[in-house]
Design a protein around this motif. Structure first.
Motif, PDB file in Angstrom:
ATOM      1  N   VAL A  34     -15.922 -20.412   0.574  1.00  0.00           N
ATOM      2  CA  VAL A  34     -16.609 -20.532  -0.717  1.00  0.00           C
ATOM      3  C   VAL A  34     -16.049 -21.714  -1.503  1.00  0.00           C
ATOM      4  O   VAL A  34     -16.800 -22.516  -2.077  1.00  0.00           O
ATOM      5  CB  VAL A  34     -16.468 -19.227  -1.527  1.00  0.00           C
ATOM      6  N   LEU A  35     -14.722 -21.849  -1.523  1.00  0.00           N
ATOM      7  CA  LEU A  35     -14.104 -22.967  -2.234  1.00  0.00           C
ATOM      8  C   LEU A  35     -14.488 -24.302  -1.604  1.00  0.00           C
ATOM      9  O   LEU A  35     -14.757 -25.282  -2.309  1.00  0.00           O
ATOM     10  CB  LEU A  35     -12.576 -22.814  -2.219  1.00  0.00           C
ATOM     11  N   ALA A  36     -14.490 -24.344  -0.278  1.00  0.00           N
ATOM     12  CA  ALA A  36     -14.799 -25.594   0.416  1.00  0.00           C
ATOM     13  C   ALA A  36     -16.236 -26.031   0.152  1.00  0.00           C
ATOM     14  O   ALA A  36     -16.493 -27.223  -0.101  1.00  0.00           O
ATOM     15  CB  ALA A  36     -14.561 -25.428   1.916  1.00  0.00           C
ATOM     16  N   PHE A  37     -17.178 -25.097   0.192  1.00  0.00           N
ATOM     17  CA  PHE A  37     -18.580 -25.461  -0.025  1.00  0.00           C
ATOM     18  C   PHE A  37     -18.888 -25.722  -1.501  1.00  0.00           C
ATOM     19  O   PHE A  37     -19.788 -26.506  -1.808  1.00  0.00           O
ATOM     20  CB  PHE A  37     -19.497 -24.370   0.520  1.00  0.00           C
ATOM     21  N   SER A  38     -18.133 -25.072  -2.386  1.00  0.00           N
ATOM     22  CA  SER A  38     -18.385 -25.304  -3.814  1.00  0.00           C
ATOM     23  C   SER A  38     -17.855 -26.656  -4.269  1.00  0.00           C
ATOM     24  O   SER A  38     -18.275 -27.176  -5.309  1.00  0.00           O
ATOM     25  CB  SER A  38     -17.741 -24.186  -4.650  1.00  0.00           C
ATOM     26  N   ASN A  39     -16.923 -27.230  -3.513  1.00  0.00           N
ATOM     27  CA  ASN A  39     -16.399 -28.569  -3.809  1.00  0.00           C
ATOM     28  C   ASN A  39     -16.659 -29.473  -2.594  1.00  0.00           C
ATOM     29  O   ASN A  39     -15.778 -30.170  -2.104  1.00  0.00           O
ATOM     30  CB  ASN A  39     -14.900 -28.497  -4.091  1.00  0.00           C
ATOM     31  N   TYR A  40     -17.914 -29.438  -2.113  1.00  0.00           N
ATOM     32  CA  TYR A  40     -18.225 -30.014  -0.813  1.00  0.00           C
ATOM     33  C   TYR A  40     -18.160 -31.548  -0.785  1.00  0.00           C
ATOM     34  O   TYR A  40     -18.675 -32.230  -1.661  1.00  0.00           O
ATOM     35  CB  TYR A  40     -19.619 -29.575  -0.381  1.00  0.00           C
ATOM     36  N   HIS A  41     -17.493 -32.045   0.244  1.00  0.00           N
ATOM     37  CA  HIS A  41     -17.556 -33.445   0.680  1.00  0.00           C
ATOM     38  C   HIS A  41     -17.122 -33.451   2.130  1.00  0.00           C
ATOM     39  O   HIS A  41     -16.860 -32.392   2.710  1.00  0.00           O
ATOM     40  CB  HIS A  41     -16.691 -34.365  -0.194  1.00  0.00           C
ATOM     41  N   PHE A  42     -17.058 -34.626   2.742  1.00  0.00           N
ATOM     42  CA  PHE A  42     -16.785 -34.691   4.179  1.00  0.00           C
ATOM     43  C   PHE A  42     -15.493 -33.966   4.546  1.00  0.00           C
ATOM     44  O   PHE A  42     -15.436 -33.243   5.555  1.00  0.00           O
ATOM     45  CB  PHE A  42     -16.713 -36.157   4.619  1.00  0.00           C
ATOM     46  N   PHE A  43     -14.448 -34.134   3.733  1.00  0.00           N
ATOM     47  CA  PHE A  43     -13.161 -33.499   4.029  1.00  0.00           C
ATOM     48  C   PHE A  43     -13.273 -31.983   4.087  1.00  0.00           C
ATOM     49  O   PHE A  43     -12.486 -31.323   4.774  1.00  0.00           O
ATOM     50  CB  PHE A  43     -12.125 -33.903   2.976  1.00  0.00           C
ATOM     51  N   SER A  44     -14.258 -31.408   3.372  1.00  0.00           N
ATOM     52  CA  SER A  44     -14.391 -29.957   3.314  1.00  0.00           C
ATOM     53  C   SER A  44     -14.512 -29.325   4.690  1.00  0.00           C
ATOM     54  O   SER A  44     -14.128 -28.166   4.894  1.00  0.00           O
ATOM     55  CB  SER A  44     -15.614 -29.570   2.468  1.00  0.00           C
ATOM     56  N   TRP A  45     -15.034 -30.098   5.660  1.00  0.00           N
ATOM     57  CA  TRP A  45     -15.184 -29.550   6.998  1.00  0.00           C
ATOM     58  C   TRP A  45     -13.843 -29.299   7.671  1.00  0.00           C
ATOM     59  O   TRP A  45     -13.766 -28.514   8.622  1.00  0.00           O
ATOM     60  CB  TRP A  45     -16.050 -30.476   7.853  1.00  0.00           C
ATOM     61  N   HIS A  46     -12.782 -29.945   7.184  1.00  0.00           N
ATOM     62  CA  HIS A  46     -11.457 -29.687   7.762  1.00  0.00           C
ATOM     63  C   HIS A  46     -10.995 -28.255   7.463  1.00  0.00           C
ATOM     64  O   HIS A  46     -10.711 -27.496   8.400  1.00  0.00           O
ATOM     65  CB  HIS A  46     -10.444 -30.707   7.247  1.00  0.00           C
ATOM     66  N   PRO A  47     -10.923 -27.840   6.184  1.00  0.00           N
ATOM     67  CA  PRO A  47     -10.539 -26.439   5.931  1.00  0.00           C
ATOM     68  C   PRO A  47     -11.561 -25.443   6.451  1.00  0.00           C
ATOM     69  O   PRO A  47     -11.199 -24.316   6.835  1.00  0.00           O
ATOM     70  CB  PRO A  47     -10.415 -26.378   4.396  1.00  0.00           C
ATOM     71  N   ILE A  48     -12.834 -25.821   6.493  1.00  0.00           N
ATOM     72  CA  ILE A  48     -13.855 -24.916   7.034  1.00  0.00           C
ATOM     73  C   ILE A  48     -13.580 -24.635   8.508  1.00  0.00           C
ATOM     74  O   ILE A  48     -13.530 -23.470   8.947  1.00  0.00           O
ATOM     75  CB  ILE A  48     -15.265 -25.523   6.865  1.00  0.00           C
ATOM     76  N   CYS A  49     -13.385 -25.684   9.282  1.00  0.00           N
ATOM     77  CA  CYS A  49     -13.134 -25.520  10.720  1.00  0.00           C
ATOM     78  C   CYS A  49     -11.815 -24.804  10.988  1.00  0.00           C
ATOM     79  O   CYS A  49     -11.732 -23.927  11.856  1.00  0.00           O
ATOM     80  CB  CYS A  49     -13.125 -26.892  11.403  1.00  0.00           C
TER      81      CYS A  49
END
Length: 226
Positions: free
Chosen positions: A34-49
């Motif tokens: 939720v935090l990663a998508f709410s502050n989404y940018h390319f780097f967000s995929w790192h904590p998501i993965c």
């Protein structure tokens, strides 16, 4: 049909244990997503993965093979091992994608690689994870080295390595929440820490006891014959 290696119906305590462990894993992962998508940018995929790969797949791979996960508890040992390596393969693949994403992100922003404790811990952990997984292939095919090497030695070594790797993966994931990226609250971060810590403890109790028991048999004094 053979029922070798299967268990009886799980008790209420076992079901409760499985539900609690999964809650402690799923809740922090959902929060991070939720935090990663709410502050989404390319780097967000790192904590998501990383959160999905470690917090859901790799942990479930270990939990399933021990037979303590509710669904896996109904399956024979061979089936649990199959689930174990499939989940590990998917989890490590996603972790590998997350690793590539952070490398690309560093290049795009002209930042130094592996300059923080989190980055250095992550690099070492990922390398050891793939090495341990490769060794797991040997542990699942001990016929390749038998009788030169006793299969039990390979299995004990893989189990010890797997326990250590899961600890390192969870430690790296938790450490990442203490980086500059973290957009959540301090309370949320502390709850993620506590949840993943206790989930890891619950998952590893049985593997640690089982490995310790095997080590006593393998490396202990030979039993006397009567």
């Amino acid at each position: 049909m053979s029922t070798e290696g299967t268990k009886g119906s799980p008790s209420g305590i076992t079901i409760g244990f499985s539900i609690l462990t999964h809650f402690l894993l799923v809740a922090p992962v959902i929060y991070i997503l939720v935090l990663a998508f709410s502050n989404y940018h390319f780097f967000s995929w790192h904590p998501i993965c990383m959160s999905i790969g470690v917090g859901l797949l790799v942990t479930e791979a270990v939990f399933s093979v021990s037979g303590e996960a509710y669904i896996a508890s109904k399956l024979p040992r061979r089936s649990r091992v199959t689930i174990h390596w499939i989940l590990h393969t998917i989890g490590l693949s996603i972790i590998g994608i997350g690793f590539i994403i952070i490398i690309v992100n560093k290049v795009n922003h002209n930042k130094a690689h592996f300059a923080t404790t989190h980055a250095q811990l992550g690099l070492v952990t990922i390398i050891l994870s793939f090495l341990t997984a490769s060794f797991g292939i040997l542990a699942n095919n001990t016929v390749w080295i038998y009788p030169r090497v006793r299969p039990v030695l390979v299995k004990v070594a893989h189990a010890c390595g797997g326990i250590g790797i899961l600890v390192l993966l969870l430690a790296t994931l938790i450490n990442g929440t203490y980086s500059h990226w973290w957009p959540g609250t301090e309370t949320g971060r502390d709850l993620v820490f506590a949840s993943l810590f206790f989930a890891g403890f619950l998952i590893l109790v049985k593997p640690i006891l089982g490995t310790f028991s095997r080590c006593r048999v393998v490396f202990g004094p030979p039993s006397s014959e009567t």
